[in-house]
Design an enzyme around this catalytic site. Sequence first.
Site, mmCIF file in Angstrom:
data_model
loop_
_atom_site.group_PDB
_atom_site.id
_atom_site.type_symbol
_atom_site.label_atom_id
_atom_site.label_comp_id
_atom_site.label_asym_id
_atom_site.label_seq_id
_atom_site.Cartn_x
_atom_site.Cartn_y
_atom_site.Cartn_z
ATOM 1 N N ASP A 22 0.868 -1.181 0.000
ATOM 2 C CA ASP A 22 0.000 0.000 0.000
ATOM 3 C C ASP A 22 0.905 1.231 0.000
ATOM 4 O O ASP A 22 2.108 1.133 0.283
ATOM 5 C CB ASP A 22 -0.896 0.008 1.248
ATOM 6 C CG ASP A 22 -1.812 1.228 1.301
ATOM 7 O OD1 ASP A 22 -2.298 1.662 0.237
ATOM 8 O OD2 ASP A 22 -2.026 1.777 2.403
ATOM 9 N N SER A 23 0.300 2.393 -0.245
ATOM 10 C CA SER A 23 1.053 3.638 -0.165
ATOM 11 C C SER A 23 1.501 3.932 1.271
ATOM 12 O O SER A 23 2.415 4.714 1.469
ATOM 13 C CB SER A 23 0.164 4.788 -0.639
ATOM 14 O OG SER A 23 -0.999 4.849 0.160
ATOM 15 N N TYR B 62 -0.519 8.710 -2.102
ATOM 16 C CA TYR B 62 -0.447 8.541 -3.552
ATOM 17 C C TYR B 62 -1.653 9.209 -4.234
ATOM 18 O O TYR B 62 -1.583 9.605 -5.390
ATOM 19 C CB TYR B 62 -0.510 7.054 -3.934
ATOM 20 C CG TYR B 62 0.732 6.225 -3.736
ATOM 21 C CD1 TYR B 62 1.815 6.673 -2.997
ATOM 22 C CD2 TYR B 62 0.798 4.944 -4.295
ATOM 23 C CE1 TYR B 62 2.935 5.869 -2.818
ATOM 24 C CE2 TYR B 62 1.914 4.141 -4.129
ATOM 25 C CZ TYR B 62 2.977 4.598 -3.390
ATOM 26 O OH TYR B 62 4.072 3.803 -3.217
ATOM 27 N N CYS C 221 -4.387 -1.281 -2.025
ATOM 28 C CA CYS C 221 -4.467 0.171 -2.178
ATOM 29 C C CYS C 221 -5.478 0.454 -3.276
ATOM 30 O O CYS C 221 -5.286 0.018 -4.428
ATOM 31 C CB CYS C 221 -3.091 0.710 -2.558
ATOM 32 S SG CYS C 221 -3.067 2.478 -2.918
ATOM 33 N N GLU D 138 -3.059 8.462 8.781
ATOM 34 C CA GLU D 138 -1.606 8.267 8.944
ATOM 35 C C GLU D 138 -1.109 8.920 10.247
ATOM 36 O O GLU D 138 -0.126 8.498 10.825
ATOM 37 C CB GLU D 138 -0.846 8.851 7.749
ATOM 38 C CG GLU D 138 -1.012 8.062 6.460
ATOM 39 C CD GLU D 138 -0.174 6.773 6.387
ATOM 40 O OE1 GLU D 138 0.947 6.753 6.906
ATOM 41 O OE2 GLU D 138 -0.680 5.783 5.808
ATOM 42 N N CYS E 54 -10.855 3.030 -0.234
ATOM 43 C CA CYS E 54 -9.442 3.228 0.115
ATOM 44 C C CYS E 54 -9.184 2.379 1.343
ATOM 45 O O CYS E 54 -9.997 2.383 2.289
ATOM 46 C CB CYS E 54 -9.216 4.700 0.416
ATOM 47 S SG CYS E 54 -7.646 5.066 1.201
ATOM 48 N N THR E 55 -8.063 1.674 1.354
ATOM 49 C CA THR E 55 -7.816 0.742 2.460
ATOM 50 C C THR E 55 -7.470 1.454 3.775
ATOM 51 O O THR E 55 -7.392 0.805 4.815
ATOM 52 C CB THR E 55 -6.685 -0.244 2.086
ATOM 53 O OG1 THR E 55 -5.559 0.521 1.623
ATOM 54 C CG2 THR E 55 -7.139 -1.205 1.013
ATOM 55 N N HIS E 56 -7.274 2.766 3.723
ATOM 56 C CA HIS E 56 -7.088 3.498 4.984
ATOM 57 C C HIS E 56 -8.414 3.681 5.735
ATOM 58 O O HIS E 56 -8.418 3.927 6.931
ATOM 59 C CB HIS E 56 -6.516 4.897 4.720
ATOM 60 C CG HIS E 56 -5.040 4.943 4.508
ATOM 61 N ND1 HIS E 56 -4.432 4.424 3.400
ATOM 62 C CD2 HIS E 56 -4.046 5.472 5.271
ATOM 63 C CE1 HIS E 56 -3.117 4.634 3.489
ATOM 64 N NE2 HIS E 56 -2.867 5.269 4.616
#
Length: 259
Positions: free
Chosen positions: A6-7, A38, A69, A148, A182-184
Amino acid sequence: MIGVFDSGMGGLTAVKEILKLKPDAGLIFFGDTGRVPYGTRSRETIINYALQDARFLASKRVDAILVACGTVSSTAMPELKKMLDIPVLGVVEATAEAAVKATKNGRVGVIGTPATVNSGSYVNYINAVDPSIETFSQACPLFVPLVEEGLFSADCDITRLTAEHYLARLREKEIDTLILGCTHYPVMAEAIGRALPGVTLINSGAESARRLSDMGLLKDSGGAEYFVSDSTEHFAGLASRFLGMPLNGRVGYVEIDKY
Ligand code: DGL
């Protein structure tokens, strides 16, 4: 052994689901924490970064790669498939299919990074499966930096207000299903759910982990290793909150520009 990238930290939401399905799965995770995000970058940059990430995992001799991602899955799959001679899976198909199954009123929302939303990847795939479904998309560029930074609790005012800001329009559209493209985003699920009460949330990490398992690509072979392109301490400090369990595995630093 499966490679997952992932980013940044978000791909750990897919790792969490992989470890639920196979606690001793052999996996190597790479999070490009030095270059995240990204999703606000150009197509060319995203493709270049994704090819470097995949070359690193290929150098570790993984048998298959999960692109955990949404941004890379929406932008660079043809280039990745051309470069790699092992199976490579993105998150779009399994997630879109799950949303088509889940919706009852045929109104599905899609949230993701600007690159993902602009690519139309989820919407195109949903419409290919069922053209009668109406879709409503919204880019949420501030979600990734919040996550993040570890600011994803539903009780954090900044997170709550940001979620309300981005999701108000989708609330008016009376969607009953929302793709967390989005995986976040799954770590913000509670904040997102509060802004869209009663809506079923579809987790792209979970859906793609299940798809890997269905394809027989998850093997019991000796646990997980993690690599990042920035501070290993920052990663180790936050990772357990993404995984919902203690981080069990070595964390290494990679100079990703070399790949
Ligand atoms: N987890 C990535 C995704 O699924 C985040 C993208 C970003 O770095 O902006 O899209």
